[in-house]
Design an enzyme around this catalytic site. Structure first.
Site, PDB file in Angstrom:
ATOM      1  N   ASP A   1       8.058  -9.437   9.137  1.00 16.58           N
ATOM      2  CA  ASP A   1       9.424  -9.382   9.042  1.00 16.58           C
ATOM      3  C   ASP A   1       9.976 -10.256   9.648  1.00 16.58           C
ATOM      4  O   ASP A   1      11.211 -10.454   9.461  1.00 16.58           O
ATOM      5  CB  ASP A   1       9.631  -8.215   9.976  1.00 16.58           C
ATOM      6  CG  ASP A   1      11.136  -7.381   9.467  1.00 16.58           C
ATOM      7  OD1 ASP A   1      11.727  -7.873   8.703  1.00 16.58           O
ATOM      8  OD2 ASP A   1      11.454  -6.223   9.840  1.00 16.58           O
TER       9      ASP A   1
ATOM     10  N   CYS B   1      16.278  -9.645   6.422  1.00 15.49           N
ATOM     11  CA  CYS B   1      15.479  -9.395   4.896  1.00 15.49           C
ATOM     12  C   CYS B   1      16.328  -9.994   4.088  1.00 15.49           C
ATOM     13  O   CYS B   1      17.575 -10.056   3.995  1.00 15.49           O
ATOM     14  CB  CYS B   1      15.701  -7.618   4.955  1.00 15.49           C
ATOM     15  SG  CYS B   1      15.179  -7.327   3.241  1.00 15.49           S
TER      16      CYS B   1
HETATM   17  P1  HMG Z   1       9.422  -6.443 -10.198  1.00 19.61           P
HETATM   18  O1  HMG Z   1       9.880  -7.927 -10.736  1.00 19.61           O
HETATM   19  O2  HMG Z   1      10.263  -5.288 -10.461  1.00 19.61           O
HETATM   20  O3  HMG Z   1       7.957  -6.118 -10.684  1.00 19.61           O
HETATM   21  O4  HMG Z   1       9.406  -6.359  -8.581  1.00 19.61           O
HETATM   22  P2  HMG Z   1       7.202  -5.941 -11.930  1.00 19.61           P
HETATM   23  O5  HMG Z   1       6.178  -4.899 -11.636  1.00 19.61           O
HETATM   24  O6  HMG Z   1       7.830  -6.244 -12.996  1.00 19.61           O
HETATM   25  O7  HMG Z   1       6.297  -7.276 -11.627  1.00 19.61           O
HETATM   26  C1  HMG Z   1       6.671  -8.652 -12.008  1.00 19.61           C
HETATM   27  C2  HMG Z   1       5.583  -9.744 -11.212  1.00 19.61           C
HETATM   28  O8  HMG Z   1       5.403  -9.449  -9.976  1.00 19.61           O
HETATM   29  C3  HMG Z   1       4.376  -9.690 -12.199  1.00 19.61           C
HETATM   30  O9  HMG Z   1       3.931 -10.840 -12.172  1.00 19.61           O
HETATM   31  C4  HMG Z   1       3.583  -8.803 -11.309  1.00 19.61           C
HETATM   32  O10 HMG Z   1       2.394  -9.098 -11.374  1.00 19.61           O
HETATM   33  C5  HMG Z   1       4.011  -9.413  -9.922  1.00 19.61           C
HETATM   34  P3  HMG Z   1       3.847 -11.983 -13.586  1.00 19.61           P
HETATM   35  O11 HMG Z   1       3.399 -11.235 -14.579  1.00 19.61           O
HETATM   36  O12 HMG Z   1       5.449 -11.839 -13.972  1.00 19.61           O
HETATM   37  O13 HMG Z   1       3.667 -13.254 -13.010  1.00 19.61           O
HETATM   38  N1  HMG Z   1       3.801  -8.340  -8.603  1.00 19.61           N
HETATM   39  C6  HMG Z   1       3.238  -8.643  -7.555  1.00 19.61           C
HETATM   40  N2  HMG Z   1       2.843  -9.817  -7.225  1.00 19.61           N
HETATM   41  C7  HMG Z   1       1.903  -9.671  -6.115  1.00 19.61           C
HETATM   42  N3  HMG Z   1       2.043  -8.762  -5.247  1.00 19.61           N
HETATM   43  C8  HMG Z   1       2.596  -7.543  -5.683  1.00 19.61           C
HETATM   44  C9  HMG Z   1       3.104  -7.484  -6.720  1.00 19.61           C
HETATM   45  N4  HMG Z   1       3.569  -6.570  -7.507  1.00 19.61           N
HETATM   46  C10 HMG Z   1       3.958  -7.035  -8.631  1.00 19.61           C
HETATM   47  N5  HMG Z   1       2.411  -6.335  -4.880  1.00 19.61           N
HETATM   48  C11 HMG Z   1       8.319  -5.702  -6.572  1.00 19.61           C
HETATM   49  C12 HMG Z   1       8.755  -5.399  -8.073  1.00 19.61           C
HETATM   50  C13 HMG Z   1       8.192  -4.655  -5.630  1.00 19.61           C
HETATM   51  C14 HMG Z   1       6.878  -6.372  -6.760  1.00 19.61           C
HETATM   52  C15 HMG Z   1       9.342  -6.984  -5.993  1.00 19.61           C
HETATM   53  O14 HMG Z   1      10.388  -6.288  -5.932  1.00 19.61           O
HETATM   54  C16 HMG Z   1       8.789  -7.054  -4.586  1.00 19.61           C
HETATM   55  O15 HMG Z   1       7.771  -7.921  -4.485  1.00 19.61           O
HETATM   56  N6  HMG Z   1       9.875  -6.873  -3.409  1.00 19.61           N
HETATM   57  C17 HMG Z   1       9.470  -7.209  -2.222  1.00 19.61           C
HETATM   58  C18 HMG Z   1      10.824  -7.369  -1.290  1.00 19.61           C
HETATM   59  C19 HMG Z   1      10.487  -7.430  -0.015  1.00 19.61           C
HETATM   60  O16 HMG Z   1       9.375  -7.967   0.265  1.00 19.61           O
HETATM   61  N7  HMG Z   1      11.420  -7.362   0.708  1.00 19.61           N
HETATM   62  C20 HMG Z   1      11.348  -7.653   2.464  1.00 19.61           C
HETATM   63  C21 HMG Z   1      10.529  -6.480   2.799  1.00 19.61           C
HETATM   64  S1  HMG Z   1      11.349  -4.840   3.055  1.00 19.61           S
HETATM   65  C22 HMG Z   1      12.175  -5.106   4.783  1.00 19.61           C
HETATM   66  O17 HMG Z   1      12.507  -6.276   5.204  1.00 19.61           O
HETATM   67  C23 HMG Z   1      12.772  -4.115   5.420  1.00 19.61           C
HETATM   68  C24 HMG Z   1      11.817  -3.534   6.553  1.00 19.61           C
HETATM   69  O18 HMG Z   1      11.256  -4.487   7.320  1.00 19.61           O
HETATM   70  C25 HMG Z   1      12.459  -2.663   7.382  1.00 19.61           C
HETATM   71  C26 HMG Z   1      13.522  -3.244   8.236  1.00 19.61           C
HETATM   72  O19 HMG Z   1      13.426  -4.388   8.599  1.00 19.61           O
HETATM   73  O20 HMG Z   1      14.537  -2.470   8.334  1.00 19.61           O
HETATM   74  C27 HMG Z   1      10.583  -2.732   5.952  1.00 19.61           C
HETATM   75 MG    MG Z   2      13.139  -5.598  10.373  1.00 19.65          MG
END
Ligand code: HMG
Ligand code: MG
Length: 289
Positions: free
Chosen positions: A15, A239
C-alpha cells in the site's frame, strides 16, 4: 508472539509503494521487506497480484514474493483482486491473502472495474484456493468513512460489506479509511456498527493520515476493543484510484503511540525509524520527478 498486546500489520511494501510513479527496483523492495521483518513486524503485506496495467508499480509481484527470505514468526501476504491473482500469489509462496472491496460502489468501480457484489463474487474462487492451500484471507473494506466520489459513507454500509466478507470466510476485516479524513467520532460510529456483525478479534483498523487524525482514530478503535492495526513505514502511500488520499499512517508513529501507552507491539522502534529514513532516500528521486 505471545508478548504482543497489539498486532501491527505492515502494508508499506504494497500500500505504501503502489502509488509511487517511478518504478522501485525489486531489490530495493526486497531489502525493505527484509528490514521490516528484522524490525519485528509479524505480518507484512509484501505485494499485490493485481493487473500490471492498473498498478504498474506492483508488476514485479512474482519476483518480490519469490525473493523474500522467509522468517519464522513472520507471515508474508499478498493483495489479490480475483482468482488469477490468488493462483499466482499462492504459487509464489504467499502465506496469507487479502481481498479488497469497498463500502462505496463508485470507488469499487474505479478501483476494480466492478460492483461490490461482483467483487464479492470474484472472491469465491479465491476463498476456495486459499482453503485448499490452508492460508487465511483478510478482507479490506475501503472507503469505510469517506469516498472520493460519494462523500461520507454510512456506518451500516461498512457493516453490511464486512458481514458479507466474513460469511465468505475471511478471518479478518480491515476497516479502511482510504481517504484519511475520518474523525474519532465517526470512526467510533463506524466501528460500533461493524461490531454488531463481527467480534473485535476479527476486525482491524487501517487508517490514512491525510488530516492528521489517524492516531486519534486508532485510539478510538482501540477503545472499542480492536487489537490489530495497519501501518506503512514512513507514512508512504495512497491509492491510485482515490484522488486526495495521502499516505497511510506511518508504522513508526503507530508503534510509538502504543509504546507511550505501555502496550507491547514486539516491534523495534529504532530499527523501524531507520527503515523509514532509508525508504525515504529510495523514494526521493520519484517525489522530485
Ligand atoms: P479488468 O481490466 O476489468 O479485468 O481489471 P479483466 O478481467 O478484463 O482483465 C484485463 C486484463 O488484466 C487481462 O489481461 C487479464 O489477464 C489481466 P490481457 O488479457 O488484457 O493481457 N488480469 C490480471 N493480471 C494480473 N493479475 C491479476 C489479473 N486479473 C486480470 N490478478 C482488475 C480488473 C481487478 C484485474 C483490475 O481492476 C485491477 O487489477 N485492479 C487493482 C487496483 C488496485 O490494485 N488498487 C489499489 C489497491 S486497493 C487500495 O489501495 C485500498 C486498500 O489499500 C485499503 C485502503 O488503503 O484504504 C485495500
Ligand atoms: Mg491504505
Amino acid at each position: 508472539m505471545t508478548d504482543r498486546e497489539v498486532v501491527i500489520v505492515e502494508v508499506g511494501p504494497r500500500d505504501g509503494l503502489q502509488n509511487e510513479k517511478v518504478q522501485i527496483a525489486t531489490a530495493d523492495k526486497l531489502a525493505l521487506i527484509e528490514r521490516l521483518a528484522a524490525a519485528g513486524l509479524p505480518r507484512i503485506e509484501a505485494t499485490a497480484f493485481v493487473s500490471p496495467r492498473w498498478v504498474p508499480q506492483m508488476a514485479d509481484h512474482d519476483a518480490v514474493m519469490r525473493g523474500i527470505v522467509r522468517r519464522p514468526g513472520v507471515v508474508f501476504s499478498a493483495l489479490v483482486p480475483n482468482e488469477k491473482g490468488a493462483e499466482a500469489a499462492l504459487a509464489a509462496g504467499a502465506q496469507a491473502l487479502a481481498v479488497f472491496t469497498a463500502a462505496s460502489e463508485s470507488f469499487c468501480q474505479k478501483n476494480t472495474n466492478c460492483s461490490i457484489a461482483e467483487s464479492i463474487a470474484r472472491f469465491r474462487p479465491v476463498m476456495a484456493l486459499a482453503e485448499r492451500a490452508g492460508v487465511p484471507v483478510r478482507g479490506y473494506v475501503s472507503c469505510a468513512l469517506d469516498c472520493p466520489y460519494e462523500g461520507k459513507i454510512a456506518p451500516e454500509a461498512v457493516a453490511a460489506v464486512s458481514a458479507e466478507l466474513l460469511a465468505l470466510g475471511c478471518n479478518e476485516i480491515a476497516l479502511s479509511d482510504t481517504l484519511g479524513q475520518g474523525t474519532p467520532e465517526r470512526t467510533q460510529a463506524m466501528v460500533e456498527a461493524a461490531l454488531k456483525r463481527a467480534p473485535a478479534a476479527m476486525l482491524a483498523g487501517h487508517f490514512h493520515d491525510t488530516s492528521g487524525q489517524a492516531i486519534a482514530n486508532v485510539e478510538a478503535a482501540w477503545q472499542l476493543g480492536l487489537r490489530v492495526f495497519d501501518g506503512a513505514v514512513g507514512g508512504t502511500g495512497g491509492c491510485p484510484y482515490a484522488p486526495g488520499a495521502a499516505g497511510n499512517l506511518a508504522t513508526e508513529r503507530l508503534v510509538a503511540h502504543f509504546a507511550e501507552k505501555g502496550i507491547a507491539t514486539g516491534v523495534d522502534l529504532v530499527a523501524l525509524q531507520r527503515t523509514a529514513q532509508w525508504i525515504g532516500t529510495r523514494l526521493l528521486p520519484g517525489r522530485v520527478a
